[in-house]
Design a protein around this motif. Structure first.
Motif, short mmCIF file in Angstrom:
data_model
loop_
_atom_site.label_atom_id
_atom_site.label_comp_id
_atom_site.label_asym_id
_atom_site.label_seq_id
_atom_site.Cartn_x
_atom_site.Cartn_y
_atom_site.Cartn_z
N PHE A 144 -3.40 -4.34 -8.18
CA PHE A 144 -2.49 -4.20 -7.04
C PHE A 144 -2.61 -2.79 -6.48
O PHE A 144 -2.51 -1.79 -7.20
N SER A 183 -3.80 -9.07 -8.70
CA SER A 183 -2.53 -8.64 -9.27
C SER A 183 -2.73 -7.53 -10.29
O SER A 183 -1.96 -6.57 -10.35
N GLU A 214 1.22 -7.43 -9.09
CA GLU A 214 1.60 -8.15 -7.86
C GLU A 214 2.26 -9.49 -8.19
O GLU A 214 2.53 -10.28 -7.30
N THR A 218 5.38 -13.84 -7.71
CA THR A 218 4.72 -13.02 -6.69
C THR A 218 5.72 -12.48 -5.67
O THR A 218 6.54 -13.24 -5.14
N ASP A 219 5.64 -11.19 -5.43
CA ASP A 219 6.47 -10.53 -4.41
C ASP A 219 7.96 -10.69 -4.68
O ASP A 219 8.76 -10.83 -3.75
#
Length: 222
Positions: free
Chosen positions: A188, A185, A127, A151-152
């Protein structure tokens, strides 16, 4: 990581062998994480049954964008398959190497083939990392790969847009004591859903690479 262009000029990106190709042995491709090297896998290699497996190592400048690194790995892997026509192969990746490995396995030159049987990730930030976001925001010069580990990030969204090939078995290994990557993460949900098995160890982000239990489990999986 800090001077990827110098790395390309002085060392060169590539899949490195420790012995000539042997058609009677199954290739195991190891991918290290950020700022790592093939030496990260020395404990695994010492326990490897070299009469049955041959170790290959992806050595690359980890500061480059991950999409470029994944595409380069896919191209080299496909070239090796065309040259040697092996039927089986495993991919083992640590940390950021897992993000590169998944991108490679979903590349169009690889995804429609079925010679890669197993994908094993150890301590991968599926993640992303908030630390990468902070690095991008506050560092005098951001390393290109940080944008993909953030992140993302668009890269991480892209590698989870499609699932891994159905014929491939994926195993998610992680450490309960990992202080480098948050548990959310490491675990995920989309990565968990694709895993045939999830195995945790009382290890940190780096110490998992020397864990006898993790090494034993990896070779049991193979």
């Amino acid at each position: 990581m800090w001077a990827p262009v110098d790395f390309l000029r002085e060392a060169g990106i590539g899949i490195y062998f420790l012995e000539p190709y042997d058609p009677h042995k199954i290739p195991v491709l190891f991918i290290n994480g950020a700022a790592g090297s093939p030496l990260d896998w020395r404990h695994f290699y010492r326990r490897m049954d070299t009469s049955r497996y041959q170790a290959w190592f992806y050595f690359y400048p980890s500061g480059l964008p991950l999409e470029q690194l994944a595409q380069a790995l896919a191209g080299m892997t496909n070239n090796l398959h065309e040259r040697y026509a092996f039927d089986h192969m495993a991919v083992v990746a640590h940390s950021m190497g897992g993000l590169i490995g998944r991108g490679c396995l979903l590349d169009e030159s690889i995804v429609d083939q079925d010679f890669i049987d197993v994908f094993i990730s150890l301590s991968t930030p599926w993640e992303g990392l908030d630390a990468a976001n902070l690095g991008i925001k506050y560092a005098p010069a951001a390393v290109p790969s940080w944008y993909d580990v953030a992140t993302d990030s668009p890269y991480q969204q892209e590698i989870f847009h499609d699932k891994l090939p159905r014929k491939m078995s994926y195993y998610l290994l992680f450490g309960y004591s990992d202080t480098a990557v948050p548990m959310k993460s490491l675990l995920f949900a989309p990565a968990q859903h694709e895993a045939k098995r999830i195995i945790g160890y009382d290890e940190g982000h780096v110490s998992i690479l020397a864990s006898p239990e993790a090494i034993d489990d990896l070779f049991k999986i193979l």
